[in-house]
Design an enzyme around this catalytic site. Structure first.
Site, PDB file in Angstrom:
ATOM      1  N   GLY A   1     -23.289  35.947 -16.493  1.00 46.99           N
ATOM      2  CA  GLY A   1     -24.221  36.130 -15.389  1.00 46.99           C
ATOM      3  C   GLY A   1     -25.189  37.283 -15.623  1.00 46.99           C
TER       4      GLY A   1
ATOM      5  N   CYS B   1     -18.523  45.972 -12.253  1.00 49.69           N
ATOM      6  CA  CYS B   1     -19.636  46.341 -13.123  1.00 49.69           C
ATOM      7  C   CYS B   1     -20.115  47.757 -12.862  1.00 49.69           C
ATOM      8  CB  CYS B   1     -20.788  45.353 -12.978  1.00 49.69           C
ATOM      9  SG  CYS B   1     -20.424  43.802 -13.806  1.00 49.69           S
TER      10      CYS B   1
END
Lengths: 373, 373
Positions: free
Chosen positions: B69, B325
């Site tokens: 992604g 992340c």
């Protein structure tokens, strides 16, 4: 089916699949998460990094995991433009598309110039011309591949890195074809950037790495996450990374043995071809400064070039006419063109691995002979 | 070990591992090669593309495989800058780092402006402000995520895409958290760009895709090979791609069943928490326009925020305090900060999957209760 296209991709060895399956079974946590499941995944990534770094005589902080060699080459060239503000690149007409095409793309976005170093008729870089270019343009980036993926020619790395050092140039080398095949010692060879791709050394597709010498202010190509110490964003492909580390360990462990074996097959193939077809020729430097796993064969003109690869395929032999990365194109090999070959010259690349056999080589010679009949 | 961090990454299901192992065993040819071994690999990639496209009611030519992604989000934003020459981007302070950080990076290299749309106190985008921005700036790119990865808030996609159409803006949505969880119908929802990541829906890490609506002159981010119809260079991660397709097939096949089950767990968790800890609160819109698998819990102040995630971990529960992340950073969640929370507020994200159980939820409530004791 005889597989002679190992420069394009290789079979994954069972030990690597086992390592990947261990990851799939037990390591589903996100390696950036700080809980047990995340930390277990993180440990495997860092162990893989340490292993790969150690095999390359590099520091773990110099290894950045990527999705493959092409991404890694892109990352180097983009960072040189956008972050290191390099204006001049020295490369050759014989590079892999991930370097040539990316430099062509970068020219559109940045005020940069690409200078192409001359090569001799068999495809070796002219060191005198390289020095001339380096002398004239301070602070360049030199991008020259270690072994040519189509013809196998080896770059005299020490000479090139010596020149780069002398003239203050950064040295990027696409080492995709040589990682796992030679003892690449980053502490001695002066690469500033180098590149590895797992599926070229019996690891999985979709995993690669970028070597960046410590001290170079490299900036990430893919942004938006703290992974890889802020050098490559995106959740890590853990099984791919662990599989790649295992594959490189196995390749390095038996490197000398593999080299002797594959080199033996190559010598035997060349000798058998010369005996069977006296007017057989080779593209590039087949017999001297050449990667031991690649032979690019120029068949005599009487061997029709039309549908050459499919005809080998029908005879049960997988090989290619150029690099897989450009085989979708109809213009033929840019490397063979740069070496003066016409698109209608009947050339095929044979690329070997430790899983090929003498019997397979004999069969290949038979098939080639029948095509030249 | 109880795993409540499914928004960060999910366990790979056995059917997906089987598909990947079939690829590893039999598909080692380079999919760009034209021999049998290459063509077998190519077939699997194109079957996977058709399957994913069909599940999204898209055309196969609209699906581009990536390493995940984050790469896909980077690819969209870079192409909008460098090839579509967009000058204005509308986004929010609540986006994933792969959008926010990438936009911040692009500002350094291109003459672009990023406009942040306002949100209400629980994190919903102000549609009036979005319209005001769109009215004032022609030809923008709107980048707003479908479901927020930290608090779960859902974007009113039809309203946003309607506004984008009305004012001629391109609409990019990070759909990483919703692919496989809702019926995403590209033929009805007017996404111009959307993004999927296999490891969010029980597929492998290292595989993702980018949806680009047909007709948009998107240019590749990673260059140097004809793969993905010249839209993404690099040898394809075949087993990752085939595994992703299988994972999405399984997710869509039992989507309604999974939704009801996971939604039930979420409702039960919220009700149990409210009963056990009357002053419990939630970040974002926990109970209305919210992804059914994410709950962001704000514990009462008496629950020490210090070492919160490790304390859950010691109790055998994997969850997170924000997005994986950004969890390497020490500055706390940018999303919770934008929603007015202080770094010392004791917040945790619980993200569920179909493999969680009522018993696990009960255990979580017990542990939370003990922390608020």
């Amino acid at each position: 089916m005889i597989y002679f296209d190992n420069a394009a991709s290789t079979v994954i060895v069972p030990e690597v699949i086992d390592v990947m399956n261990e990851c799939h079974a037990g390591l589903y946590g996100n390696p950036s998460a700080i809980h047990t499941s995340g930390r277990k995944a993180r440990v495997v990534i860092e162990q893989s990094r340490r292993s790969i770094a150690s095999l390359l005589h590099a520091s773990p902080s110099e290894v950045i995991f990527t999705s493959g060699g092409t991404e890694a080459n892109n990352a180097v060239l983009w960072s040189c433009c956008k972050d290191l503000h390099k204006k001049d690149f020295i490369s050759s007409r014989l590079e892999h598309p991930s370097v040539i095409r990316t430099l062509e793309a970068l020219v559109k976005y940045f005020d940069i110039r690409v200078h192409y170093v001359q090569h001799d008729p068999i495809g070796h870089i002219c060191l005198d011309h390289l020095e001339e270019l380096l002398q004239g343009i301070p602070g360049t980036v030199v991008s020259l591949m270690h072994a040519n993926n189509e013809v196998g020619n080896l770059l005299p790395v020490k000479d090139v890195s010596g020149l780069c050092k002398k003239y203050g140039a950064l040295f990027h080398s696409d080492t995709v074809q040589t990682i796992g095949k030679y003892d690449i010692d980053m502490s001695k060879l002066s690469f500033d950037f180098a590149v590895g791709s797992a599926h070229k050394f019996h690891g999985p597709k979709g995993a690669g790495f970028l070597y960046v010498r410590n001290g170079i202010p490299f900036e990430p190509f893919i942004t938006g996450g703290g992974q890889e110490r802020n050098m490559r964003a995106g959740t890590e492909n853990i099984s791919g990374i662990a599989g790649m580390a295992k594959a490189l360990e196995l390749a390095v462990e038996s490197m000398e043995e593999n080299r002797l074996y594959i080199e033996g097959l190559k010598v035997f193939l060349i000798a058998s071809l010369k005996e069977a077809i006296p007017d057989i020729r080779f593209n590039g430097d087949a017999e001297q400064h050449s990667l031991y796993s690649i032979i690019n064969i120029l068949l005599p003109e009487r061997a029709d070039h039309d549908m050459l690869v499919p005809r080998f395929d029908m005879a049960g032999i997988c090989l290619s006419s150029g690099s897989a990365c450009s085989s979708g194109s109809s213009v033929g090999s840019h490397v063979l063109k740069a070496l003066g070959r016409a698109p209608e010259d009947p050339s095929v690349r044979v690329s070997l691995s430790r899983f090929n056999t003498v019997e397979e080589v004999k069969r290949l010679v038979e098939v080639i002979k029948s095509m030249c009949g």
